[in-house]
Write a protein that holds these residues in place. Sequence first.
Motif, PDB file in Angstrom:
ATOM      1  N   LYS A  33       0.828  -1.207   0.000  1.00 57.95           N
ATOM      2  CA  LYS A  33       0.000   0.000   0.000  1.00 57.95           C
ATOM      3  C   LYS A  33       0.860   1.253   0.000  1.00 57.95           C
ATOM      4  N   THR A  74       0.918  -5.132  -6.647  1.00 58.95           N
ATOM      5  CA  THR A  74       0.674  -3.824  -6.020  1.00 58.95           C
ATOM      6  C   THR A  74      -0.348  -2.990  -6.784  1.00 58.95           C
ATOM      7  N   HIS A  78      -4.082  -2.329  -5.194  1.00 55.00           N
ATOM      8  CA  HIS A  78      -4.144  -1.118  -4.373  1.00 55.00           C
ATOM      9  C   HIS A  78      -4.384   0.176  -5.142  1.00 55.00           C
ATOM     10  N   LEU A 112      -5.762   5.395  -4.396  1.00 53.70           N
ATOM     11  CA  LEU A 112      -5.654   4.119  -3.709  1.00 53.70           C
ATOM     12  C   LEU A 112      -7.045   3.529  -3.560  1.00 53.70           C
TER      13      LEU A 112
END
Length: 463
Positions: A33, A74, A78, A112
């Motif tokens: 994150k 990733t 996220h 995000l």
Amino acid sequence: MKDVPNYRADPQLLLQLPEDQWFERKSFRIQPKDLAKTVVGMANAEGGVIAVGITNRSFDGTPTAAQDNRLRQTALDHTDPTARVNIEVFDVNEGQQVYLFHVLPSEWVHYLKSGECYLRVGDETRQLNADDILELRYTKGEQQFDATIPPRAEIADLDMDLVESYAAAIGSSSANDALKARNLVNRDGVPRTAAILLFGRNPQEFFPNAHIRVLRFGEDERLPGYWQQLIADERFDGPLPQQILQAQEAIKGMLPKVRRLTSAGLFEDEDLIPHDVWLEGLVNAVIHRSYSVAGDHIRFEIYPGRIEISSPGRFPGLVDPTQPESIARFARNPLIARVTAELRIGQELGEGIRRMFAGMRRVGFADPEYRQTSGSVILTLKAVQRLDPKMWNALPPRASSVLSALSASARPMSTGEVADVLGLSNPPVRRALQAMRDAGLVQWRGNGPRDPRAVWYLEGPLQ
């Protein structure tokens, strides 16, 4: 997007390069994150490279299988929408690897999955608040600020005489029809932001910083405090077309002059920086600035050897300020851009920039320079020769005048035509042309030395 230079030839560069707008180092131990924050920040800005596998400027080694999986997932896990990332696994030494995340710039705003939004600014990844996110969406073209309805705006806020003149210019039967035809009012007839800025009785009531400030300095550097030689400081407000016209007249009276050969074949007094170049820069700033940025205005700064034009807001969309001539047509304010084009004030962003480059090259000056800060775009026009002074000194005495004659001409010229324009005999002109051809500054086209139709011309930008 810039890339990390020469790291394949010298992996140690990954440890030595300073972190900046386009490059950052991370450890293999970073949480996905947290890595995603930098991914989102770069995707929302100009892209970049994240070198994962470096701690305190030393290589970490090789990631575990779990770390490998988390790194590769990733962006998918996220970021929203999923940022475009190309992952390159790079072997730096035996038993040591670095994962290079090549983050591509995006035409969309990325977040995000938690809803947080970030932007890469210099060597920092900054979290944006709601107003910053809205401005980023305007910049990306997701939303259109000049189509919004200002609070408390009504049709009485427009100067209908100005609207009538515009209606006549586009052949519309009435002012109201012109406003509707160009989407300058909504269905209820309430004026949009573009209408207020273009035809408002007092646009600054709604947008206090929608004005042009012209400053003239006596020194080439802006000195501090007591030493600052600020000779003139004028502000121009009102509707945008009026601002441009009034500022243009004031600037013409402030700029240094120079005697230069014109396209008419005569030596005449002109602005040191060509008029069409600085005017294009001014018009572009007015048309394409970010009017949603409430805390800044356009500044036109005149120095003895240069002009600087600062415009609030960053370049729109995926524009690369390091390659301004490649900018495609893009209007942050499409309603304003269309109206000003129909009023014959301005045209599209890419076309205007290319005209500025051509104008500076025509008089032998350096190319326009753009730089982008976190909140503005600054155009610099320098009155410095593109050619190396040593090269000029090696050329015949008439070379500068001969080059000016060719630059001012709309077509190739024979030796005799250049000589006639300059009021010289053929031999010195021929010597200058031949020397400049040897230096790669001009081109010659003909079937032989005695070809009466042979001509000289410029090909491409001067180096």
